[in-house]
Scaffold this active site. Structure first.
Site, PDB file in Angstrom:
ATOM      1  N   ARG A   1       0.809  -1.213   0.000  1.00  0.00           N
ATOM      2  CA  ARG A   1       0.000   0.000   0.000  1.00  0.00           C
ATOM      3  C   ARG A   1       0.842   1.262   0.000  1.00  0.00           C
ATOM      4  O   ARG A   1       0.542   2.226  -0.723  1.00  0.00           O
ATOM      5  CB  ARG A   1      -0.946  -0.018   1.199  1.00  0.00           C
ATOM      6  CG  ARG A   1      -1.816   1.236   1.384  1.00  0.00           C
ATOM      7  CD  ARG A   1      -2.393   1.798   0.096  1.00  0.00           C
ATOM      8  NE  ARG A   1      -3.141   0.815  -0.670  1.00  0.00           N
ATOM      9  CZ  ARG A   1      -3.466   0.952  -1.939  1.00  0.00           C
ATOM     10  NH1 ARG A   1      -3.042   2.027  -2.624  1.00  0.00           N
ATOM     11  NH2 ARG A   1      -4.159   0.029  -2.566  1.00  0.00           N
TER      12      ARG A   1
ATOM     13  N   LYS B   1       2.129  25.072  -3.258  1.00  0.00           N
ATOM     14  CA  LYS B   1       0.873  24.457  -2.806  1.00  0.00           C
ATOM     15  C   LYS B   1       1.003  22.938  -2.897  1.00  0.00           C
ATOM     16  O   LYS B   1       0.363  22.276  -3.718  1.00  0.00           O
ATOM     17  CB  LYS B   1      -0.294  24.972  -3.639  1.00  0.00           C
ATOM     18  CG  LYS B   1      -0.525  26.473  -3.457  1.00  0.00           C
ATOM     19  CD  LYS B   1      -1.625  26.995  -4.374  1.00  0.00           C
ATOM     20  CE  LYS B   1      -1.792  28.497  -4.195  1.00  0.00           C
ATOM     21  NZ  LYS B   1      -2.799  29.068  -5.128  1.00  0.00           N
TER      22      LYS B   1
ATOM     23  N   GLU C   1       4.926  40.418  -7.187  1.00  0.00           N
ATOM     24  CA  GLU C   1       3.580  40.198  -7.719  1.00  0.00           C
ATOM     25  C   GLU C   1       2.840  41.527  -7.840  1.00  0.00           C
ATOM     26  O   GLU C   1       2.895  42.371  -6.947  1.00  0.00           O
ATOM     27  CB  GLU C   1       2.824  39.269  -6.770  1.00  0.00           C
ATOM     28  CG  GLU C   1       1.351  39.072  -7.104  1.00  0.00           C
ATOM     29  CD  GLU C   1       0.608  38.380  -5.976  1.00  0.00           C
ATOM     30  OE1 GLU C   1       0.609  37.139  -5.960  1.00  0.00           O
ATOM     31  OE2 GLU C   1       0.057  39.078  -5.107  1.00  0.00           O
TER      32      GLU C   1
ATOM     33  N   LYS D   1       4.714  39.571  -2.382  1.00  0.00           N
ATOM     34  CA  LYS D   1       3.306  39.605  -2.775  1.00  0.00           C
ATOM     35  C   LYS D   1       2.641  40.834  -2.173  1.00  0.00           C
ATOM     36  O   LYS D   1       3.289  41.651  -1.519  1.00  0.00           O
ATOM     37  CB  LYS D   1       2.625  38.313  -2.356  1.00  0.00           C
ATOM     38  CG  LYS D   1       3.210  37.088  -3.048  1.00  0.00           C
ATOM     39  CD  LYS D   1       2.320  35.873  -2.885  1.00  0.00           C
ATOM     40  CE  LYS D   1       2.844  34.703  -3.698  1.00  0.00           C
ATOM     41  NZ  LYS D   1       1.923  33.550  -3.679  1.00  0.00           N
TER      42      LYS D   1
ATOM     43  N   ASP E   1      -0.766  38.694 -11.614  1.00  0.00           N
ATOM     44  CA  ASP E   1      -1.661  37.803 -10.878  1.00  0.00           C
ATOM     45  C   ASP E   1      -3.118  38.050 -11.237  1.00  0.00           C
ATOM     46  O   ASP E   1      -3.627  39.166 -11.076  1.00  0.00           O
ATOM     47  CB  ASP E   1      -1.457  37.994  -9.374  1.00  0.00           C
ATOM     48  CG  ASP E   1      -2.224  36.975  -8.558  1.00  0.00           C
ATOM     49  OD1 ASP E   1      -2.182  35.780  -8.902  1.00  0.00           O
ATOM     50  OD2 ASP E   1      -2.874  37.381  -7.573  1.00  0.00           O
TER      51      ASP E   1
END
Length: 287
Positions: A98, A133, A199, A165, A220
């Protein structure tokens, strides 16, 4: 990133999680001297990734188990193809099954969807890249799978590059400095080898950012028209990355705006595990 030490650590942890006190079923039902041969078989077409990880699950469980990889990472396969062959003590093969499958299915799923995105942008000059992510603890595995599918890796971690950002810029400029001056002051304090990306979410932010002499500008959630206008405005003064709203249905049109990089979080956060199976034949006792 996917070093032998990383594979060993993560796979050993997965095996410990799955069989903390041994495999009760195999130990109760399978003769101790039984051996087995198992084939890793594709139930659907795809792109393979995770061969060394798959093999490690069996090797760590029992060094007497051998794994022959038939298909290499990055190679496409069809439904019904045999991807690897496992041989060894039957109890050990069943115990590792597994965990080995989980890694191979997950990584091959990521490689397969990445290959589809890469194919969509063929001949445009745009590169498909992943994001941070990723599943916590599995970043090296998932980003290796992106490369197996022909994609590129973005920064590996927060330590690898400067990427400002909107929230960073809001804090950076709260003392009254302009975006340009604040970025320049920060860049001047960095080693010359550190890449800087910023960004923006509007066309009117581009000039102030470029004036700080950054390496990459991220557009973005721009519309296609604004992406084209942004690429023209940048005019080669920095790499242009597009992010947000990217899917298999939209990625080609985004690439055709002239951007250099398209980052796609879905490569890792939304990839479906591929359907792979381990078909086992248990040999007679004493084999």
């Amino acid at each position: 990133m996917l070093t032998p030490a990383t594979i060993e650590r993560v796979v050993a942890g997965a095996l410990e999680e799955d069989a903390p006190w041994g495999d009760a079923t195999s130990e109760a039902l399978i003769p101790v001297d039984a051996s087995a041969r198992a084939e890793l078989v594709a139930r659907e077409p795809g792109v393979f990734s995770g061969g060394e990880v798959f093999a490690a699950a069996f090797r760590i469980t029992d060094p007497r188990t051998s794994v022959e990889l038939i298909v290499a990472d990055g190679e496409p396969f069809a439904a019904g193809d045999v991807l690897a062959v496992v041989s060894g003590p039957a109890r050990s093969v069943l115990t590792a099954e597994r965990v080995g499958l989980n890694f191979a299915q997950r990584m091959s799923g990521i490689a397969t969807i990445t290959a589809r995105y890469v194919a969509e942008v063929a001949h445009t000059g745009a590169r498909i890249a992943d994001t941070r992510k990723t599943t916590p603890g599995l970043r090296a595995f998932e980003r290796h799978a992106v490369r197996s599918g022909g994609g590129r890796n973005h920064r590996n971690s927060l330590s690898d590059a400067v990427m400002a950002k909107d929230n960073h810029l809001a804090v950076l400029t709260q003392g009254g400095l302009s975006v340009t001056d604040a970025l320049r002051a920060a860049i001047d304090a960095l080693p010359h080898t550190t890449h800087v990306e910023v960004e923006v979410d509007r066309l009117d932010q581009i000039e102030a950012v470029l004036a700080a002499r950054i390496g990459t500008i991220m557009l973005d959630n721009f519309s296609l028209d604004d992406l084209r206008a942004g690429v023209a405005q940048v005019g080669g003064r920095a790499q242009v990355e597009a992010s947000g709203g990217v899917s298999l249905e939209t990625v080609r049109a985004i690439a055709e705006t002239g951007v250099d990089i398209i980052s796609v979080g879905a490569l890792t956060h939304s990839a479906r595990a591929l359907d792979l199976g381990l078909d086992i034949r248990v040999d007679a006792r004493g084999a």
